[in-house]
Design a protein around this motif. Structure first.
Motif, PDB file in Angstrom:
ATOM      1  N   LEU A 250       0.725  -1.151  -0.106  1.00 23.34           N
ATOM      2  CA  LEU A 250      -0.066   0.018  -0.048  1.00 23.34           C
ATOM      3  C   LEU A 250       0.985   1.130   0.033  1.00 23.34           C
ATOM      4  CD1 LEU A 250      -2.843  -1.034   2.654  1.00 23.34           C
ATOM      5  CD2 LEU A 250      -3.264   0.069   0.337  1.00 23.34           C
ATOM      6  N   TYR A 251       2.101   1.185  -0.329  1.00 20.93           N
ATOM      7  CA  TYR A 251       3.012   2.194  -0.126  1.00 20.93           C
ATOM      8  C   TYR A 251       3.967   2.470  -1.427  1.00 20.93           C
ATOM      9  CZ  TYR A 251       5.817  -1.194   2.391  1.00 20.93           C
ATOM     10  OH  TYR A 251       6.360  -2.184   2.672  1.00 20.93           O
ATOM     11  N   THR A 252       4.600   3.360  -1.603  1.00 18.38           N
ATOM     12  CA  THR A 252       5.863   3.569  -2.401  1.00 18.38           C
ATOM     13  C   THR A 252       7.027   3.158  -1.633  1.00 18.38           C
ATOM     14  OG1 THR A 252       4.668   4.940  -4.093  1.00 18.38           O
ATOM     15  CG2 THR A 252       7.249   4.874  -4.065  1.00 18.38           C
ATOM     16  N   ARG A 253       8.256   2.593  -1.834  1.00 18.02           N
ATOM     17  CA  ARG A 253       9.314   2.697  -1.331  1.00 18.02           C
ATOM     18  C   ARG A 253      10.211   3.486  -1.805  1.00 18.02           C
ATOM     19  NH1 ARG A 253      11.981  -2.938  -0.600  1.00 18.02           N
ATOM     20  NH2 ARG A 253      13.158  -1.839   1.343  1.00 18.02           N
ATOM     21  N   SER A 254      10.956   4.470  -0.762  1.00 17.94           N
ATOM     22  CA  SER A 254      11.957   5.367  -1.241  1.00 17.94           C
ATOM     23  C   SER A 254      13.195   4.980  -0.427  1.00 17.94           C
ATOM     24  CB  SER A 254      11.504   6.852  -1.049  1.00 17.94           C
ATOM     25  OG  SER A 254      12.534   7.666  -1.047  1.00 17.94           O
ATOM     26  N   ILE A 255      14.085   4.496  -1.111  1.00 23.64           N
ATOM     27  CA  ILE A 255      15.371   3.899  -0.441  1.00 23.64           C
ATOM     28  C   ILE A 255      16.922   4.731  -0.573  1.00 23.64           C
ATOM     29  CG2 ILE A 255      16.483   1.828   0.073  1.00 23.64           C
ATOM     30  CD1 ILE A 255      14.325   0.247  -1.393  1.00 23.64           C
ATOM     31  N   ALA A 256      17.069   5.473   0.379  1.00 30.96           N
ATOM     32  CA  ALA A 256      18.207   6.287   0.186  1.00 30.96           C
ATOM     33  C   ALA A 256      19.388   5.536  -0.014  1.00 30.96           C
ATOM     34  CB  ALA A 256      18.441   7.069   1.116  1.00 30.96           C
ATOM     35  N   GLN A 264      10.629   2.213  -5.538  1.00 28.67           N
ATOM     36  CA  GLN A 264       9.725   1.027  -6.137  1.00 28.67           C
ATOM     37  C   GLN A 264       8.363   1.192  -5.902  1.00 28.67           C
ATOM     38  OE1 GLN A 264      10.845  -2.234  -3.352  1.00 28.67           O
ATOM     39  NE2 GLN A 264      13.026  -2.662  -4.342  1.00 28.67           N
ATOM     40  N   ILE A 265       7.817   0.989  -7.024  1.00 25.75           N
ATOM     41  CA  ILE A 265       6.341   1.460  -7.151  1.00 25.75           C
ATOM     42  C   ILE A 265       5.439   0.093  -7.459  1.00 25.75           C
ATOM     43  CG2 ILE A 265       4.552   2.724  -8.219  1.00 25.75           C
ATOM     44  CD1 ILE A 265       6.691   4.991  -8.614  1.00 25.75           C
TER      45      ILE A 265
END
Length: 740
Positions: A250-256, A264-265
């Motif tokens: 249920l979410y977008t991942r934003s990995i620094a 990741q969508i």
């Protein structure tokens, strides 16, 4: 200029078709709207995540949510998971929705700050319905529910969906490249666009949706650009699609990472991936290597490098030209604001649409509002970079030390000292968003509003518990997200719908009634395949002629190295009539199972060997389902490559089922990392890893059927097989069926 009647939209994609759909449906009764786009010019299309404001746009256009989601491969998005942003191995979730219950003088987070100090509070996300729902994997849609959810979607399918609306309301599409923009010598307005075909398209108002170049707003009108890269240092992105390895989140991942961040969508049938990075600290090769190391699933397309420069046009409405999307500027996709900004500009344009002549006052107001909103969003994005504890790489040390806009510094100081936050006019992100990111990045206010102290300890505890219970009850009422998605809006690939009549009027082909199936056993397990020669009465000539009339497109949902187009309905029914009985008898299909078509398409091999991904260089399987079958019809004339069946020597596998899939995938993943499967391109023969134990020779008008679990590949003859010409390339008809 005497009235605005002719509108010309330069460029398609999400921006162009959003604009065309909105203007044609809501204002278009007295307007002549033309959209110009070229099939030869690709769209950037990396932005596949939205924010909840899209509901406003959809409500204006009367878009049904279920139809939209099914058509665009969409999933629900309730927030963004920020991983390694505050520091390595520290994560937080920025969710949509609201935090707890505010009072007239102070927002909920002031009460939470004191309760947290007293040890009486749960993590702040537990007081937000969307935050908790995201973490436990529950979601549903109820009457009168707050529209606090957004979407992950396929941008190309979204543009196609909107095009359908625009078509209904009379938008004219012109195919071609814009080769010249004519500007009036006296007033400086754009007068017309010239296409490579020689056609000249005149207009009163021009909408620039030509991407980063800004063909109209910049190349023709020289509007100017304000560079924001000193605040937002990332200047390149790499985008790639992969297969889905698990149910969508249920979410977008934003990995620094060391010099940027990865997205990741999750869509229903695949995953959108990318890396945003700073070229001062990483080369393209370094960024791509890190991205590939962190991908899940198999690559569906070749990774694309997209250079960009963060900033904004100095004017978004200049003369008689309005810039939308990337043509208007770019703030990197960290908080998924790109589609929102397109939507906002379209709505502003409709609100300020000229009755007669374009007025300078309207242009000024459009530009003022747009600039104000952009600067608020810019500050919110800069916050993620600037407020961090990371000092482990030169990139993050630069971000931690860089100067920031005065407007952001004021917000930071106010929250740090007093815990206060305010949503300004034209501010996209509300207090709940700023609170979650501020706290998530490590800003801990020194105080809270004094009204909180009017509440005693017990009363504060009851207040916090009441908020917690309310959120929990709301989330408990939701179904499991995976169940919701399957029932509410399942995505169906636009393959063949056997219920629809064929749209090709000139279908004239007939099957050879004399041709009979031949069963050929092969391999260690004597697996049978079914061959049928001289399938049609004209050697496939009518089918080749039909293929020439169709628009072939890349299939982004598979790794097929070429383009595809829909097969005629009558042909598919005819093939099934000839083959279904033979397949059922050969493979002992239970008579209770029904035949279902999964996909049916003309396929044309077009991908050059140098651009293949590692997994396109090895034999593949279509499915682990034992009742899944491929039917392949060779249609081209000439000596093209046939179909090879391979044994994977390290595992001795010829077919892949549920139990052996992990074994096989692990083995070839290791090979991909160590050797990349070599650099020879398409597999054409046996090698150290794969044995070619059987080959079906290519013969025009031959049909072959085999289980989708078998490891197989086209045995490519590059000089003959790779090409866009239906007459000379390797044209096949592919039908995939499953018995259920």
């Amino acid at each position: 200029m005497h009235g605005v009647k002719k509108i010309v939209i330069a460029g398609g994609g999400t921006a162009g078709w959003m604009c065309a759909a909105a203007l044609s449906k809501l204002l278009g009764k007295n307007l002549d709207i033309t959209l110009v786009e070229s099939d030869e010019i690709g769209t950037v299309g990396v932005g596949e995540a939205t924010i909840p404001t899209l509901h406003i746009f959809h409500e204006l256009l009367g878009i049904n949510e279920r139809e939209f989601m099914s058509a665009t491969n969409a999933t629900i998005k309730l927030g963004i998971s920020f991983e390694n942003w505050k520091d390595l191995k520290e994560d937080y979730l920025h969710s949509f929705g609201f935090l707890g219950t505010d009072c007239w003088a102070a927002q909920f987070h002031h009460f939470w700050l004191k309760a947290n100090q007293l040890g009486m509070a749960q993590p702040i996300g537990d007081y937000c319905v969307e935050h908790l729902a995201t973490r436990v994997g529950r979601f549903g849609v109820h009457p009168n529910q707050e529209r606090n959810h957004a979407y992950h979607l396929d941008a190309s399918l979204y543009a196609k969906f909107l095009k359908g609306i625009a078509d209904k309301f009379g938008v004219k599409r012109r195919e071609g490249k814009i080769v010249d923009v004519k500007v009036g010598a006296k007033d400086g307005n754009i007068q017309s666009l010239s296409l490579d075909s020689g056609e000249v398209i005149e207009g009163d108002l021009f909408i620039d949706c030509t991407g980063f170049r800004g063909l109209l707003i910049e190349d023709a009108l020289h509007t100017g650009y304000d560079d924001w890269s000193h605040w937002l240092p990332c200047d390149r992105a790499i985008a790639v699609q992969t297969t889905a390895k698990k149910s969508p989140a249920l979410y977008t991942r934003s990995i620094a990472h060391d010099a940027g961040w990865q997205w990741q969508i999750p869509l229903q049938s695949r995953m959108g991936n990318g890396m945003v990075f700073c070229s001062k600290y990483w080369t393209d090769e370094q960024a791509l290597a890190v991205l590939k190391e962190n991908l899940t699933g198999e690559c569906l397309n070749e990774p694309r490098v997209i250079p960009f420069r963060t900033g904004t046009r100095r004017l978004h409405w200049n003369k008689n030209c309005v810039a939308l999307g990337l043509a208007s500027g770019f703030i990197e996709p960290l908080e998924s604001t790109s589609i929102h900004l397109i939507q906002r500009s379209i709505v502003k344009l409709m609100l300020l649409f000229p009755k007669d002549e374009i007025k300078q006052a309207d242009r000024d107001e459009f530009n003022r509002q747009t600039r104000e909103e952009l600067e608020h969003i810019r500050d919110f994005i800069v916050l993620h970079y600037r407020v961090t504890d990371r000092t482990d790489t030169p990139f993050w040390r630069h971000c931690k030390q860089m100067a920031i806009p005065d407007t952001l510094q004021h917000r930071l100081s106010l929250f740090d000292e007093t815990g206060r936050l305010y949503k300004y006019d034209k501010d996209l992100f509300g207090e709940a968003s700023w609170v979650q990111v501020m706290l998530g990045q490590g800003v801990s206010p020194k105080s809270y509003h004094p009204i909180v102290d009017l509440m005693g300890r017990d009363e504060l505890n009851r207040f916090m518990s009441s908020n917690l219970t309310s959120v929990q009850q709301s989330v408990d009422a939701f179904p499991l997200y995976s169940d919701f998605l399957k029932k509410y809006c399942p995505y169906k690939d636009e393959g063949l719908d056997l219920r629809k009549k064929n749209t090709i009027e000139s279908v004239k082909f007939s099957f050879n009634k004399e041709s009979l199936p031949v069963i050929t056993p092969m391999g260690l397990n004597s697996t049978p395949i079914v061959l049928l020669d001289s399938v049609t009465n004209d050697g496939g000539a009518a089918l080749r002629q039909i293929a020439k009339t169709l628009d072939f497109e890349f299939d982004t949902n598979t790794m097929y190295p070429g383009v595809r187009a829909q097969l005629p309905r009558e042909y598919v029914l005819g093939v099934l009539d000839k083959m279904d009985g033979a397949i059922r008898q050969t493979y002992k299909i239970p008579p209770t199972l029904k035949t279902n078509v999964v996909q049916a398409s003309f396929s044309l091999l077009t991908q050059e060997e140098k651009s293949l991904t590692p997994f396109q260089k090895v034999p593949h399987f279509d499915s682990t389902n034992p009742y899944f079958f491929a039917i392949l019809h060779y249609l081209s004339t000439g000596d093209h490559g046939g179909t090879g069946f391979f044994r994977h020597e390290p595992t001795n596998l010829e077919s892949i089922d549920v139990e052996t899939k992990a074994l096989y995938m692990n083995a070839i993943n290791q090979s991909a990392k160590s050797t990349g499967f070599g650099s020879e391109g398409y597999i054409k023969a046996a090698n150290d890893e794969f044995d070619l134990y059987h080959q079906v020779d290519y013969r025009t008008d031959r049909l072959v059927s085999y289980p989708g679990s078998l490891l197989h590949s086209t045995v490519v003859k590059p000089e003959l097989d790779i090409g866009w010409d239906v007459d000379t390339g390797r044209l096949t008809a592919n039908i995939f069926i499953v018995y259920e």
